[in-house]
Write a protein that holds these residues in place. Structure first.
Motif, PDB file in Angstrom:
ATOM      1  N   PHE A 170     -24.013  -2.652 -24.322  1.00 32.28           N
ATOM      2  CA  PHE A 170     -24.613  -3.958 -23.565  1.00 32.28           C
ATOM      3  C   PHE A 170     -26.341  -3.974 -22.973  1.00 32.28           C
ATOM      4  O   PHE A 170     -26.361  -3.116 -23.450  1.00 32.28           O
ATOM      5  CB  PHE A 170     -23.757  -3.287 -22.155  1.00 32.28           C
ATOM      6  N   ARG A 171     -26.503  -4.955 -23.584  1.00 33.03           N
ATOM      7  CA  ARG A 171     -27.810  -5.398 -23.191  1.00 33.03           C
ATOM      8  C   ARG A 171     -28.010  -6.691 -22.722  1.00 33.03           C
ATOM      9  O   ARG A 171     -26.817  -8.035 -22.342  1.00 33.03           O
ATOM     10  CB  ARG A 171     -28.399  -5.549 -24.611  1.00 33.03           C
ATOM     11  N   PRO A 172     -29.039  -6.094 -21.514  1.00 28.87           N
ATOM     12  CA  PRO A 172     -29.406  -7.823 -20.476  1.00 28.87           C
ATOM     13  C   PRO A 172     -29.607  -8.592 -20.925  1.00 28.87           C
ATOM     14  O   PRO A 172     -30.624  -8.776 -22.085  1.00 28.87           O
ATOM     15  CB  PRO A 172     -29.928  -6.506 -19.414  1.00 28.87           C
ATOM     16  N   HIS A 173     -29.340  -9.522 -20.836  1.00 24.89           N
ATOM     17  CA  HIS A 173     -30.172 -10.854 -20.686  1.00 24.89           C
ATOM     18  C   HIS A 173     -31.825 -11.004 -20.482  1.00 24.89           C
ATOM     19  O   HIS A 173     -32.110 -10.556 -19.788  1.00 24.89           O
ATOM     20  CB  HIS A 173     -29.185 -12.615 -20.057  1.00 24.89           C
ATOM     21  N   VAL A 221     -30.608 -16.431 -11.485  1.00 26.61           N
ATOM     22  CA  VAL A 221     -30.735 -16.282 -13.168  1.00 26.61           C
ATOM     23  C   VAL A 221     -29.720 -14.382 -12.764  1.00 26.61           C
ATOM     24  O   VAL A 221     -29.435 -13.494 -11.946  1.00 26.61           O
ATOM     25  CB  VAL A 221     -32.041 -14.845 -13.326  1.00 26.61           C
ATOM     26  N   SER A 222     -28.813 -14.563 -13.841  1.00 27.63           N
ATOM     27  CA  SER A 222     -27.575 -13.885 -13.983  1.00 27.63           C
ATOM     28  C   SER A 222     -27.622 -12.959 -15.610  1.00 27.63           C
ATOM     29  O   SER A 222     -28.112 -13.112 -16.502  1.00 27.63           O
ATOM     30  CB  SER A 222     -26.079 -14.284 -13.829  1.00 27.63           C
ATOM     31  N   THR A 223     -27.084 -11.996 -15.207  1.00 29.43           N
ATOM     32  CA  THR A 223     -27.192 -11.735 -16.481  1.00 29.43           C
ATOM     33  C   THR A 223     -25.089 -10.659 -16.883  1.00 29.43           C
ATOM     34  O   THR A 223     -24.790 -10.843 -16.405  1.00 29.43           O
ATOM     35  CB  THR A 223     -27.478  -9.701 -16.489  1.00 29.43           C
ATOM     36  N   ASN A 224     -25.018 -11.246 -18.142  1.00 24.88           N
ATOM     37  CA  ASN A 224     -23.381 -11.088 -18.451  1.00 24.88           C
ATOM     38  C   ASN A 224     -22.721  -9.461 -18.125  1.00 24.88           C
ATOM     39  O   ASN A 224     -23.091  -8.479 -18.411  1.00 24.88           O
ATOM     40  CB  ASN A 224     -23.312 -11.282 -20.241  1.00 24.88           C
ATOM     41  N   PRO A 225     -21.095  -9.970 -17.709  1.00 24.61           N
ATOM     42  CA  PRO A 225     -20.829  -8.573 -17.914  1.00 24.61           C
ATOM     43  C   PRO A 225     -20.301  -7.857 -19.540  1.00 24.61           C
ATOM     44  O   PRO A 225     -20.689  -8.275 -20.127  1.00 24.61           O
ATOM     45  CB  PRO A 225     -19.198  -9.258 -17.465  1.00 24.61           C
ATOM     46  N   GLN A 226     -20.105  -6.699 -19.167  1.00 22.62           N
ATOM     47  CA  GLN A 226     -19.806  -5.886 -20.810  1.00 22.62           C
ATOM     48  C   GLN A 226     -18.276  -6.678 -21.401  1.00 22.62           C
ATOM     49  O   GLN A 226     -17.667  -7.396 -20.578  1.00 22.62           O
ATOM     50  CB  GLN A 226     -19.386  -4.752 -20.345  1.00 22.62           C
ATOM     51  N   LYS A 227     -18.395  -6.463 -23.236  1.00 26.22           N
ATOM     52  CA  LYS A 227     -17.514  -7.302 -23.667  1.00 26.22           C
ATOM     53  C   LYS A 227     -16.762  -5.950 -24.212  1.00 26.22           C
ATOM     54  O   LYS A 227     -17.724  -5.024 -24.716  1.00 26.22           O
ATOM     55  CB  LYS A 227     -18.014  -7.891 -24.241  1.00 26.22           C
ATOM     56  N   TYR A 228     -15.429  -6.394 -24.082  1.00 25.33           N
ATOM     57  CA  TYR A 228     -14.648  -5.307 -25.092  1.00 25.33           C
ATOM     58  C   TYR A 228     -14.246  -5.490 -25.907  1.00 25.33           C
ATOM     59  O   TYR A 228     -14.944  -6.210 -26.299  1.00 25.33           O
ATOM     60  CB  TYR A 228     -13.143  -5.421 -24.262  1.00 25.33           C
ATOM     61  N   ARG A 229     -14.722  -4.770 -27.045  1.00 17.25           N
ATOM     62  CA  ARG A 229     -14.608  -3.982 -28.157  1.00 17.25           C
ATOM     63  C   ARG A 229     -13.444  -4.294 -28.519  1.00 17.25           C
ATOM     64  O   ARG A 229     -12.688  -4.898 -29.364  1.00 17.25           O
ATOM     65  CB  ARG A 229     -15.732  -2.794 -28.823  1.00 17.25           C
ATOM     66  N   ASN A 230     -12.593  -3.632 -27.890  1.00 19.81           N
ATOM     67  CA  ASN A 230     -10.794  -3.248 -28.279  1.00 19.81           C
ATOM     68  C   ASN A 230     -10.443  -1.834 -27.926  1.00 19.81           C
ATOM     69  O   ASN A 230     -11.114  -0.775 -27.386  1.00 19.81           O
ATOM     70  CB  ASN A 230     -10.676  -2.858 -29.982  1.00 19.81           C
ATOM     71  N   PRO A 272     -24.504  -4.239 -16.475  1.00 19.11           N
ATOM     72  CA  PRO A 272     -24.143  -5.498 -16.490  1.00 19.11           C
ATOM     73  C   PRO A 272     -23.665  -6.612 -15.265  1.00 19.11           C
ATOM     74  O   PRO A 272     -23.186  -5.459 -14.141  1.00 19.11           O
ATOM     75  CB  PRO A 272     -23.066  -5.277 -17.511  1.00 19.11           C
ATOM     76  N   GLU A 273     -23.127  -7.332 -15.088  1.00 13.42           N
ATOM     77  CA  GLU A 273     -23.075  -8.291 -14.377  1.00 13.42           C
ATOM     78  C   GLU A 273     -23.051  -8.071 -13.338  1.00 13.42           C
ATOM     79  O   GLU A 273     -22.852  -7.656 -11.878  1.00 13.42           O
ATOM     80  CB  GLU A 273     -20.978  -7.723 -14.660  1.00 13.42           C
ATOM     81  N   THR A 274     -24.297  -8.942 -13.120  1.00 11.19           N
ATOM     82  CA  THR A 274     -25.230  -9.054 -11.744  1.00 11.19           C
ATOM     83  C   THR A 274     -26.241 -10.009 -11.634  1.00 11.19           C
ATOM     84  O   THR A 274     -25.570 -10.636 -12.730  1.00 11.19           O
ATOM     85  CB  THR A 274     -26.286  -7.752 -12.038  1.00 11.19           C
TER      86      THR A 274
END
Length: 284
Positions: A19-22, A3-12, A34-36
């Motif tokens: 960030f919110r984990p899956h 099971v994974s959780t996403n990397p952070q997303k750039y806004r700009n 993030p990114e785990t």
């Protein structure tokens, strides 16, 4: 089980979205970085996470790091996330059954590469059944999320008694923003505050129109506390007074809702409240 959780997303620029984990990852690990990736077997729990990075931590905050992961997360093994491709094939090579659900992100692309065509079964099908049964501490968090959300809705209704006509939808949103933040909670989803005909748009999120006297205001807003969410929808008059037609429709919906709630009990089928509410609404 992977099971994974996403990397952070750039806004700009160099700014990230919050960030919110899956949810599945959070439920199984309690870890919010993030990114785990977490890998579970009958014998071992292995976690892949970001390494300590003093330069980044100045900007983004402290990371748990590899050294503290074993004790803090109660894992058997911990590796840097950049070792995923090297270590994951070794961890799963003797697995007879693999449980995993793909998510569209670069990290999961790496997992798919490591699986090398191996067949998997859906983790969610089993895990989501587990998550239906709540422990006492989960119920406490759910109740807290509900209480905070109720308080915010009541504040909005109290404002309606004074009068909301002439205000903008986003000014009503600000009532919820303030109440949630005051209680260290977040919006569980993008708020829907819809005046008049905007209430006919199921997921209206612009929230930027003026509220007019005589219209109804639909509010679909709930908060999240430590991953547990409330979801409340209420509709009431902008000026605090129902027209005859509005009151008639409101009463039909209210009676259907109360009847649906009244049938809820241990052992009842989940769809029964929906069937009762639909039957009463259609009859009316």
């Amino acid at each position: 089980m992977i099971v994974s959780t996403n990397p952070q997303k750039y806004r700009n620029g160099d700014t990230h979205y919050p960030f919110r984990p899956h949810s599945d990852f959070w439920y199984l690990t309690g870890f919010k970085e993030p990114e785990t990736v977490a890998v579970f077997s009958k014998k071992h729990y292995t976690i892949f996470l970001q390494e300590k990075n003093p330069a980044r931590e100045i900007w983004d905050g402290e990371r748990l790091g590899i050294a503290k992961a074993l004790q803090t997360l109660d894992a058997n093994q911990a590796y840097p996330i950049n070792e995923l491709k090297a270590q994951l094939p070794l961890l799963i090579k003797e697995a007879t059954t693999l449980y995993y659900d793909f998510k569209a992100c670069a990290l999961d692309n790496d997992i798919i590469e490591c699986l090398d065509g191996a067949k998997t079964q859906s983790l969610g099908e089993h895990l989501h059944e587990m998550r239906l049964i709540k422990e006492d501490n989960e119920i406490v968090l759910m109740q807290k999320a509900a209480d905070i959300s109720i308080q915010a809705h009541q504040l909005a209704m109290q404002q309606a008694k004074i009068g909301l006509a002439g205000l903008f939808e986003y000014e009503v949103v600000s009532i919820f923003d303030a109440e949630f933040r005051k209680n260290n909670a977040e919006h569980a989803y993008t708020p829907i505050v819809a005046g008049g005909k905007n209430g006919c748009i199921l997921h209206y999120i612009k929230n930027d129109q003026v509220l007019n006297e005589g219209d109804l205001l639909l509010i679909d807003v709930g908060c999240e506390v430590e991953g547990y969410a409330a979801d409340i929808t209420r509709t009431f008059p902008v000026d605090g007074k129902f027209s005859q037609a509005q009151r008639q429709i409101y009463q039909i919906v209210l009676e259907a809702q109360l009847a649906a709630i009244a049938c809820i009990k241990p052992g009842e089928v989940v769809i029964k409240p929906h069937q009762i509410a639909s039957k009463l609404s259609n009859k009316a």
